[in-house]
Write a protein that holds these residues in place. Structure first.
Motif, PDB file in Angstrom:
ATOM      1  N   GLY A  83       0.763  -1.217  -0.068  1.00 22.27           N
ATOM      2  CA  GLY A  83       0.012   0.119  -0.086  1.00 22.27           C
ATOM      3  C   GLY A  83       0.832   1.366  -0.018  1.00 22.27           C
ATOM      4  N   TYR A  84       0.401   2.058  -1.043  1.00 22.15           N
ATOM      5  CA  TYR A  84       1.218   3.599  -0.888  1.00 22.15           C
ATOM      6  C   TYR A  84       0.049   4.473  -0.564  1.00 22.15           C
ATOM      7  CZ  TYR A  84       3.015   7.541  -3.202  1.00 22.15           C
ATOM      8  OH  TYR A  84       3.553   9.133  -3.360  1.00 22.15           O
ATOM      9  N   SER A  85       0.813   5.618   0.465  1.00 26.06           N
ATOM     10  CA  SER A  85      -0.059   6.614   0.630  1.00 26.06           C
ATOM     11  C   SER A  85      -1.316   6.134   1.233  1.00 26.06           C
ATOM     12  CB  SER A  85      -0.201   7.776  -0.337  1.00 26.06           C
ATOM     13  OG  SER A  85      -0.610   8.831  -0.243  1.00 26.06           O
ATOM     14  N   THR A  86      -2.433   6.647   0.450  1.00 31.84           N
ATOM     15  CA  THR A  86      -3.815   6.218   1.145  1.00 31.84           C
ATOM     16  C   THR A  86      -3.975   4.772   1.025  1.00 31.84           C
ATOM     17  OG1 THR A  86      -4.685   8.328   0.119  1.00 31.84           O
ATOM     18  CG2 THR A  86      -6.324   6.317   0.588  1.00 31.84           C
ATOM     19  N   GLY A  87      -3.254   4.115   0.069  1.00 31.79           N
ATOM     20  CA  GLY A  87      -3.219   2.815  -0.085  1.00 31.79           C
ATOM     21  C   GLY A  87      -2.753   2.082   1.210  1.00 31.79           C
ATOM     22  N   ALA A  88      -2.010   2.719   2.140  1.00 30.30           N
ATOM     23  CA  ALA A  88      -1.432   1.974   3.193  1.00 30.30           C
ATOM     24  C   ALA A  88      -2.599   1.634   4.161  1.00 30.30           C
ATOM     25  CB  ALA A  88      -0.337   2.941   3.857  1.00 30.30           C
ATOM     26  N   ALA A  89      -3.451   2.814   4.237  1.00 28.64           N
ATOM     27  CA  ALA A  89      -4.601   2.337   5.337  1.00 28.64           C
ATOM     28  C   ALA A  89      -5.492   1.581   4.614  1.00 28.64           C
ATOM     29  CB  ALA A  89      -5.360   3.998   5.466  1.00 28.64           C
ATOM     30  N   VAL A  90      -5.604   1.481   3.252  1.00 25.33           N
ATOM     31  CA  VAL A  90      -6.193   0.584   2.752  1.00 25.33           C
ATOM     32  C   VAL A  90      -5.935  -0.818   3.090  1.00 25.33           C
ATOM     33  CG1 VAL A  90      -6.937  -0.506   0.439  1.00 25.33           C
ATOM     34  CG2 VAL A  90      -7.197   1.944   0.702  1.00 25.33           C
ATOM     35  N   LEU A 111      -0.317   6.394   6.292  1.00 25.97           N
ATOM     36  CA  LEU A 111      -0.998   6.955   7.398  1.00 25.97           C
ATOM     37  C   LEU A 111      -2.049   6.267   7.901  1.00 25.97           C
ATOM     38  CD1 LEU A 111      -4.136   9.362   6.337  1.00 25.97           C
ATOM     39  CD2 LEU A 111      -2.237   8.303   4.509  1.00 25.97           C
ATOM     40  N   ALA A 112      -2.447   6.418   9.343  1.00 29.71           N
ATOM     41  CA  ALA A 112      -3.371   5.799  10.020  1.00 29.71           C
ATOM     42  C   ALA A 112      -4.696   6.842  10.029  1.00 29.71           C
ATOM     43  CB  ALA A 112      -2.951   5.176  11.662  1.00 29.71           C
ATOM     44  N   ALA A 184      -7.458   1.752  15.330  1.00 33.28           N
ATOM     45  CA  ALA A 184      -8.037   0.808  16.000  1.00 33.28           C
ATOM     46  C   ALA A 184      -7.628  -0.499  15.356  1.00 33.28           C
ATOM     47  CB  ALA A 184      -9.623   0.912  16.117  1.00 33.28           C
ATOM     48  N   ASP A 185      -7.345  -0.666  14.058  1.00 33.36           N
ATOM     49  CA  ASP A 185      -6.649  -1.779  13.432  1.00 33.36           C
ATOM     50  C   ASP A 185      -5.393  -2.104  13.847  1.00 33.36           C
ATOM     51  OD1 ASP A 185      -9.335  -1.918  12.218  1.00 33.36           O
ATOM     52  OD2 ASP A 185      -8.841  -0.879  10.474  1.00 33.36           O
ATOM     53  N   LEU A 186      -4.567  -1.423  14.137  1.00 33.60           N
ATOM     54  CA  LEU A 186      -3.106  -1.472  14.060  1.00 33.60           C
ATOM     55  C   LEU A 186      -2.528  -2.521  15.122  1.00 33.60           C
ATOM     56  CD1 LEU A 186      -1.811   2.373  13.696  1.00 33.60           C
ATOM     57  CD2 LEU A 186      -2.499   0.412  11.885  1.00 33.60           C
ATOM     58  N   ALA A 187      -3.161  -2.550  16.401  1.00 30.45           N
ATOM     59  CA  ALA A 187      -2.618  -3.573  17.389  1.00 30.45           C
ATOM     60  C   ALA A 187      -3.002  -4.914  17.030  1.00 30.45           C
ATOM     61  CB  ALA A 187      -2.929  -3.033  18.729  1.00 30.45           C
ATOM     62  N   GLY A 188      -3.875  -5.125  16.233  1.00 26.86           N
ATOM     63  CA  GLY A 188      -4.230  -6.395  16.014  1.00 26.86           C
ATOM     64  C   GLY A 188      -3.618  -7.057  14.404  1.00 26.86           C
ATOM     65  N   GLY A 211       4.516   6.353  13.048  1.00 27.17           N
ATOM     66  CA  GLY A 211       3.348   5.988  13.804  1.00 27.17           C
ATOM     67  C   GLY A 211       2.839   4.743  13.637  1.00 27.17           C
ATOM     68  N   LEU A 212       2.852   4.303  12.375  1.00 33.59           N
ATOM     69  CA  LEU A 212       2.284   3.002  12.062  1.00 33.59           C
ATOM     70  C   LEU A 212       3.215   1.907  12.404  1.00 33.59           C
ATOM     71  CD1 LEU A 212       1.405   3.671   8.226  1.00 33.59           C
ATOM     72  CD2 LEU A 212      -0.217   2.922  10.045  1.00 33.59           C
ATOM     73  N   ALA A 213       4.675   2.083  12.270  1.00 36.15           N
ATOM     74  CA  ALA A 213       5.470   1.212  12.722  1.00 36.15           C
ATOM     75  C   ALA A 213       5.487   0.935  14.147  1.00 36.15           C
ATOM     76  CB  ALA A 213       6.936   1.568  12.170  1.00 36.15           C
ATOM     77  N   SER A 214       5.427   2.031  14.777  1.00 38.65           N
ATOM     78  CA  SER A 214       5.491   1.867  16.448  1.00 38.65           C
ATOM     79  C   SER A 214       4.179   1.190  16.985  1.00 38.65           C
ATOM     80  CB  SER A 214       5.637   3.120  17.130  1.00 38.65           C
ATOM     81  OG  SER A 214       4.197   4.070  16.752  1.00 38.65           O
TER      82      SER A 214
END
Length: 247
Positions: A83-90, A111-112, A184-188, A211-214
């Protein structure tokens, strides 16, 4: 809705998720290289590539379902998501909604959620959509690092190409981006994850990637010297990071 998409190569699946105002071909210049060892599925969002503009506002979950369907309908049951840019959240939401299908994530310049800085960038971007020359200047200024921008030989040609290449669905993409919040998805997330931060990025600054990585358990963070448009400014280092990670 049905998305236009391309399938290339053979081997383990790799699903691409491009950015707002982009397309698979524009954001991922190395699809052929990725397809040497993988089955690459490259869909385009509504209003990008050959996919018609949406008749209703875009929603993240529906877009994720449509993108995943391009892989499954192609006979690719499991896949990594780049995923790139918006696609990372996708990509993150795809892993959350389809944990039985997603095997790994590569999140680039992503980004998240929308913070104040990004919201203001989106405000300017959207405001300039009806002023192509000013829009091109805004995008080129914010998508290249200073060194890369100063090295462009024919800046006027780049500005013209940028103005002429804005997808018809860009306004819809920006409206979608305003609604995105996958914190809310990241920790899972349990699949192996590589986060690629674009260190010179002023459109989606690298603190979003950090922030995503952490927040994603076990995620690996790599920083690449590039503005937001890494596929143009530094595609070689980006591809090398992807290839090494997917291995």
């Amino acid at each position: 809705m049905s998305l236009s998409f391309e399938v290339r190569g053979s081997g383990p699946g790799l699903l691409l998720a491009h950015g707002a105002g982009g397309s698979a071909a524009a954001n991922f210049p190395f699809i052929a290289e990725l397809a040497e060892k993988r089955t690459v599925i490259a869909p385009d969002y509504p209003g990008s590539g050959a996919t018609p503009k949406a008749e209703q506002p875009l929603e993240l979950d529906r877009l994720v379902d449509d993108i995943v369907a391009t892989a499954v309908d192609s006979g690719v049951e499991t896949f990594a998501v780049l995923g790139y840019s918006t696609g990372a959240a996708v990509a993150v939401r795809a892993a959350a909604r389809y944990p039985e299908r997603v095997t790994a994530l590569v999140l680039t310049a992503g980004l998240a959620h929308i913070d104040k800085h990004l919201r203001l960038n989106l405000d300017v971007w959207q405001h300039l959509l009806d002023t192509p020359e000013a829009l091109a200047a805004f995008l080129v200024l914010n998508c290249f690092g200073p060194e890369a921008l100063n090295s462009i030989d024919d800046l006027d040609a780049v500005l013209r190409g940028t103005a002429e290449g804005v997808p018809v669905g860009t306004r819809d993409h920006i409206d979608l981006l305003r609604t995105i919040d996958v914190r809310a998805d990241l920790a899972g997330i349990t699949v192996p994850t590589l986060v690629v931060a674009t260190a010179q990025d002023t459109l989606v600054p690298p603190h979003h990637s950090r922030g995503l990585a952490s927040a994603i358990p076990g995620a690996k963070l790599v920083e690449v010297e590039s503005g937001h448009l890494i596929g143009v400014q530094n595609p070689d280092d980006w591809l090398a990071a992807i290839q090494e990670f997917l291995g």
